[in-house]
Design a protein around this motif. Structure first.
Motif, PDB file in Angstrom:
ATOM      1  N   UNK A   1       1.419  -6.881  16.870  1.00  0.00           N
ATOM      2  CA  UNK A   1       1.715  -7.641  15.619  1.00  0.00           C
ATOM      3  C   UNK A   1       0.571  -7.854  14.520  1.00  0.00           C
ATOM      4  N   UNK A   2      -0.538  -8.071  14.880  1.00  0.00           N
ATOM      5  CA  UNK A   2      -1.463  -8.318  13.982  1.00  0.00           C
ATOM      6  C   UNK A   2      -1.675  -6.865  13.062  1.00  0.00           C
ATOM      7  N   UNK A   3      -1.528  -5.773  13.431  1.00  0.00           N
ATOM      8  CA  UNK A   3      -1.411  -4.542  12.878  1.00  0.00           C
ATOM      9  C   UNK A   3      -0.101  -4.635  11.959  1.00  0.00           C
ATOM     10  N   UNK A   4       0.922  -5.078  12.649  1.00  0.00           N
ATOM     11  CA  UNK A   4       2.301  -4.674  11.929  1.00  0.00           C
ATOM     12  C   UNK A   4       2.484  -5.745  10.792  1.00  0.00           C
ATOM     13  N   UNK A   5       1.862  -6.910  10.908  1.00  0.00           N
ATOM     14  CA  UNK A   5       2.141  -7.780   9.869  1.00  0.00           C
ATOM     15  C   UNK A   5       1.406  -7.520   8.725  1.00  0.00           C
ATOM     16  N   UNK A   6       0.188  -7.039   8.933  1.00  0.00           N
ATOM     17  CA  UNK A   6      -0.563  -6.460   7.616  1.00  0.00           C
ATOM     18  C   UNK A   6       0.045  -5.467   6.781  1.00  0.00           C
TER      19      UNK A   6
ATOM     20  N   UNK B   1       3.282  -4.868   6.950  1.00  0.00           N
ATOM     21  CA  UNK B   1       4.767  -5.314   6.498  1.00  0.00           C
ATOM     22  C   UNK B   1       4.364  -6.170   5.082  1.00  0.00           C
ATOM     23  N   UNK B   2       3.143  -6.777   5.062  1.00  0.00           N
ATOM     24  CA  UNK B   2       2.788  -7.391   3.643  1.00  0.00           C
ATOM     25  C   UNK B   2       2.531  -6.441   2.809  1.00  0.00           C
ATOM     26  N   UNK B   3       1.821  -5.526   2.964  1.00  0.00           N
ATOM     27  CA  UNK B   3       1.436  -4.315   1.993  1.00  0.00           C
ATOM     28  C   UNK B   3       2.791  -3.745   1.594  1.00  0.00           C
ATOM     29  N   UNK B   4       3.498  -3.416   2.545  1.00  0.00           N
ATOM     30  CA  UNK B   4       4.652  -2.784   1.973  1.00  0.00           C
ATOM     31  C   UNK B   4       5.744  -3.640   1.004  1.00  0.00           C
ATOM     32  N   UNK B   5       5.901  -4.753   1.306  1.00  0.00           N
ATOM     33  CA  UNK B   5       6.681  -5.805   0.551  1.00  0.00           C
ATOM     34  C   UNK B   5       5.975  -5.839  -0.884  1.00  0.00           C
ATOM     35  N   UNK B   6       4.730  -5.813  -0.963  1.00  0.00           N
ATOM     36  CA  UNK B   6       3.989  -6.068  -2.261  1.00  0.00           C
ATOM     37  C   UNK B   6       4.218  -4.892  -2.875  1.00  0.00           C
ATOM     38  N   UNK B   7       4.368  -3.588  -2.317  1.00  0.00           N
ATOM     39  CA  UNK B   7       4.367  -2.309  -3.007  1.00  0.00           C
ATOM     40  C   UNK B   7       5.803  -2.344  -3.525  1.00  0.00           C
ATOM     41  N   UNK B   8       6.831  -2.612  -2.582  1.00  0.00           N
ATOM     42  CA  UNK B   8       8.241  -2.679  -3.189  1.00  0.00           C
ATOM     43  C   UNK B   8       8.464  -3.421  -4.152  1.00  0.00           C
TER      44      UNK B   8
ATOM     45  N   UNK C   1       4.992   4.528  -1.528  1.00  0.00           N
ATOM     46  CA  UNK C   1       3.823   4.834  -1.184  1.00  0.00           C
ATOM     47  C   UNK C   1       4.002   5.618   0.267  1.00  0.00           C
ATOM     48  N   UNK C   2       4.016   7.061   0.177  1.00  0.00           N
ATOM     49  CA  UNK C   2       4.499   7.944   1.640  1.00  0.00           C
ATOM     50  C   UNK C   2       3.490   7.382   2.603  1.00  0.00           C
ATOM     51  N   UNK C   3       2.205   7.316   2.525  1.00  0.00           N
ATOM     52  CA  UNK C   3       1.250   6.847   3.331  1.00  0.00           C
ATOM     53  C   UNK C   3       1.734   5.456   4.095  1.00  0.00           C
ATOM     54  N   UNK C   4       2.204   4.499   3.690  1.00  0.00           N
ATOM     55  CA  UNK C   4       2.575   3.128   4.149  1.00  0.00           C
ATOM     56  C   UNK C   4       3.948   3.584   5.353  1.00  0.00           C
ATOM     57  N   UNK C   5       4.785   4.779   4.673  1.00  0.00           N
ATOM     58  CA  UNK C   5       6.099   4.836   5.356  1.00  0.00           C
ATOM     59  C   UNK C   5       5.516   5.514   6.814  1.00  0.00           C
TER      60      UNK C   5
END
Length: 237
Positions: A175-180, A182-189, A195-199
């Motif tokens: 979860x420590x990794x996943x939450x970081x 998820x936050x970045x993905x939501x900010x980008x959206x 961002x393909x690298x995020x996917x």
């Protein structure tokens, strides 16, 4: 990006019109009624058929580079004709496998009242992997890995009672990794940026679940919390 999405939808519609006999054959494939019964919690039989057709045409016809003229379009139709039924049957087999695993997991989770955090974590995983339109929501290359992801969740439950402390630690690390991410993905959206690298990192997180909970199922590449941490920190920004 929006224009490209609309263009692909229009092309898909053109392929469906030009391959109407093949589409009709997909809608009448044996076993569809039984699959629709498994699919009931995700949608109707009509929705299942429409999604199978869409997924099949996407895999058979919407290959890059997309056709840009009448001749290339006709050639793509001709190439797809013999493949449509076989590809649809592959989607049906995979969907049946995923639905069976999903229902089995739901049954097991309903009896795990002593471990609410684990239940919530696996339910969140299932919701992310299997939205109602899962047949069309993900490319085949990723969808083909889903049975292994669901099997890993089942293996995790097999091991849970013997060592709940270990499961809790592994979950905290993941979860420590996943939450970081998820936050970045939501900010980008929110910024309207794809961002393909995020996917791609999303699928590494799924592989990490397999690696930490069910090593015996193997992953296509070495994964660990440390490896993913390094990948995350070195990604282009």
């Amino acid at each position: 990006e929006e224009a490209a999405r609309v263009h692909r939808r229009g092309l898909a519609r053109l392929f469906a019109l030009n391959l109407k006999d093949q589409v009709r054959a997909v809608e009448r494939l044996p076993g569809l009624r039984e699959l629709a019964l498994q699919y009931m919690s995700f949608g109707t039989e009509a929705e299942l058929k429409a999604r199978l057709v869409e997924a099949t045409l996407t895999r058979c016809c919407l290959l890059d580079p997309l056709p840009v003229g009448a001749e290339a379009f006709a050639k793509r139709c001709a190439e797809a004709k013999s493949r449509v039924s076989l590809v649809a049957q592959e989607f049906m087999r995979l969907s049946g496998q995923l639905l069976a695993e999903y229902l089995a997991l739901q049954k097991r989770l309903s009896g795990l009242r002593a471990f609410p955090e684990v239940v919530a974590d696996i339910q969140a995983q299932l919701a992310a992997l299997l939205p109602s339109d899962f047949v069309v929501a993900f490319p085949w290359a990723h969808l083909a890995n889903f049975p292994r992801y669901l099997k890993a969740a089942s293996v995790r439950l097999d091991k849970l009672r013997n060592n709940p402390v270990r499961d809790a630690q592994l979950m905290a690390d993941w979860k420590q990794l996943a939450q970081v991410w998820e936050r970045e993905r939501l900010a980008r959206r929110r910024a309207g940026v794809e961002e393909p690298a995020l996917e791609e990192f999303r699928w590494l997180l799924e592989e990490l679940r397999v690696g930490i909970y069910a090593q015996e199922l193997k992953t296509p590449m070495p994964v660990s919390v440390k490896r993913l941490q390094k990948i995350w920190e070195s990604r282009p920004r």
